[in-house]
Design a protein around this motif. Sequence first.
Motif, PDB file in Angstrom:
ATOM      1  N   SER A  91      50.395   9.998  35.933  1.00  0.00           N
ATOM      2  CA  SER A  91      49.585   9.251  34.990  1.00  0.00           C
ATOM      3  C   SER A  91      48.691  10.206  34.215  1.00  0.00           C
ATOM      4  N   TYR A  92      48.335   9.790  33.048  1.00  0.00           N
ATOM      5  CA  TYR A  92      47.445  10.573  32.207  1.00  0.00           C
ATOM      6  C   TYR A  92      46.642   9.612  31.346  1.00  0.00           C
ATOM      7  N   GLU A  93      45.443  10.041  30.983  1.00  0.00           N
ATOM      8  CA  GLU A  93      44.585   9.190  30.168  1.00  0.00           C
ATOM      9  C   GLU A  93      44.844   9.457  28.698  1.00  0.00           C
ATOM     10  N   THR A  94      44.765   8.391  27.923  1.00  0.00           N
ATOM     11  CA  THR A  94      44.946   8.494  26.480  1.00  0.00           C
ATOM     12  C   THR A  94      43.765   7.847  25.770  1.00  0.00           C
ATOM     13  N   LYS A  95      43.678   8.126  24.505  1.00  0.00           N
ATOM     14  CA  LYS A  95      42.685   7.487  23.645  1.00  0.00           C
ATOM     15  C   LYS A  95      43.327   7.271  22.292  1.00  0.00           C
ATOM     16  N   SER A  96      42.731   6.394  21.495  1.00  0.00           N
ATOM     17  CA  SER A  96      43.227   6.121  20.149  1.00  0.00           C
ATOM     18  C   SER A  96      42.316   6.784  19.139  1.00  0.00           C
ATOM     19  N   CYS A  97      42.925   7.354  18.102  1.00  0.00           N
ATOM     20  CA  CYS A  97      42.143   7.944  17.013  1.00  0.00           C
ATOM     21  C   CYS A  97      41.492   6.805  16.231  1.00  0.00           C
ATOM     22  N   PRO A  98      40.186   6.841  16.017  1.00  0.00           N
ATOM     23  CA  PRO A  98      39.519   5.762  15.288  1.00  0.00           C
ATOM     24  C   PRO A  98      39.856   5.769  13.799  1.00  0.00           C
ATOM     25  N   ARG A  99      40.400   6.881  13.292  1.00  0.00           N
ATOM     26  CA  ARG A  99      40.697   6.968  11.869  1.00  0.00           C
ATOM     27  C   ARG A  99      42.099   6.498  11.536  1.00  0.00           C
ATOM     28  N   CYS A 100      43.117   6.978  12.295  1.00  0.00           N
ATOM     29  CA  CYS A 100      44.500   6.632  11.953  1.00  0.00           C
ATOM     30  C   CYS A 100      45.187   5.794  13.020  1.00  0.00           C
ATOM     31  N   GLY A 101      44.564   5.631  14.199  1.00  0.00           N
ATOM     32  CA  GLY A 101      45.122   4.800  15.244  1.00  0.00           C
ATOM     33  C   GLY A 101      46.156   5.475  16.130  1.00  0.00           C
ATOM     34  N   ALA A 102      46.385   6.773  15.941  1.00  0.00           N
ATOM     35  CA  ALA A 102      47.376   7.486  16.757  1.00  0.00           C
ATOM     36  C   ALA A 102      46.934   7.528  18.213  1.00  0.00           C
ATOM     37  N   GLU A 103      47.903   7.450  19.139  1.00  0.00           N
ATOM     38  CA  GLU A 103      47.599   7.563  20.558  1.00  0.00           C
ATOM     39  C   GLU A 103      47.617   9.039  20.933  1.00  0.00           C
ATOM     40  N   LEU A 104      46.532   9.500  21.556  1.00  0.00           N
ATOM     41  CA  LEU A 104      46.353  10.917  21.870  1.00  0.00           C
ATOM     42  C   LEU A 104      46.002  11.089  23.342  1.00  0.00           C
ATOM     43  N   TYR A 105      46.226  12.278  23.871  1.00  0.00           N
ATOM     44  CA  TYR A 105      45.742  12.584  25.204  1.00  0.00           C
ATOM     45  C   TYR A 105      44.215  12.590  25.181  1.00  0.00           C
ATOM     46  N   ALA A 106      43.599  12.145  26.260  1.00  0.00           N
ATOM     47  CA  ALA A 106      42.147  11.985  26.315  1.00  0.00           C
ATOM     48  C   ALA A 106      41.400  13.300  26.141  1.00  0.00           C
ATOM     49  N   ASP A 107      42.013  14.436  26.506  1.00  0.00           N
ATOM     50  CA  ASP A 107      41.303  15.709  26.404  1.00  0.00           C
ATOM     51  C   ASP A 107      41.429  16.371  25.034  1.00  0.00           C
ATOM     52  N   MET A 108      42.135  15.744  24.092  1.00  0.00           N
ATOM     53  CA  MET A 108      42.281  16.328  22.753  1.00  0.00           C
ATOM     54  C   MET A 108      40.992  16.149  21.965  1.00  0.00           C
ATOM     55  N   SER A 109      40.556  17.178  21.259  1.00  0.00           N
ATOM     56  CA  SER A 109      39.331  17.087  20.477  1.00  0.00           C
ATOM     57  C   SER A 109      39.595  16.868  18.996  1.00  0.00           C
TER      58      SER A 109
END
Length: 178
Positions: free
Chosen positions: A10-28
């Motif tokens: 498992s890995y955590e993800t987050k969504s970009c608030p600007r374009c909505g892309a799904e990203l890994y949680a540790d991406m800056s």
Amino acid sequence: MGLTRSARGSYETKSCPRCGAELYADMSVCYGCLYDFTRDAGHASGALPSPAGTASSPDDPGGDTEDLSVAASLAQRRGAEVGVVVRTASVDLWIPVSGCGTSVGRDPSNDVVLHSLAVSRRHLHMVPTSDGMEVEDLGSKNPATYRGRDVSGRVIVPYGDEIDLCGCRLVMTGPEAS
């Protein structure tokens, strides 16, 4: 932020608030739109105010992201005025385009100056036509893209459509097609 399961764990993800892309949680930084998660919104000089009555969500602790409808409403307010909405990670700005056109690039002599080493000194030129904005590549090393394809030579971009220029989005505004 969500927890996504895969075959390997498992890995955590987050969504970009600007374009909505799904990203890994540790991406800056979002590689789709170059949104910078580390920037301090309180010191962003070009930040637009949040629309009145916007509620915070659990993913938005308050004030560090903008509602994507701001750029759309900026383009709609300009309606039939011929121009371009320049959208970067830190600013949304409408710029008029005259009949003789507007140049975009890194060099200060351009009408629109983008401070990115990925942008060529003289990157592209835009001229309004009755069908949309005629966009001409000026021999750039990193051509702009329109609908996923490199802009090489000249292409007509209909009003309301956009091109991507090294992570900066240029939305064409003008009269609706008749």
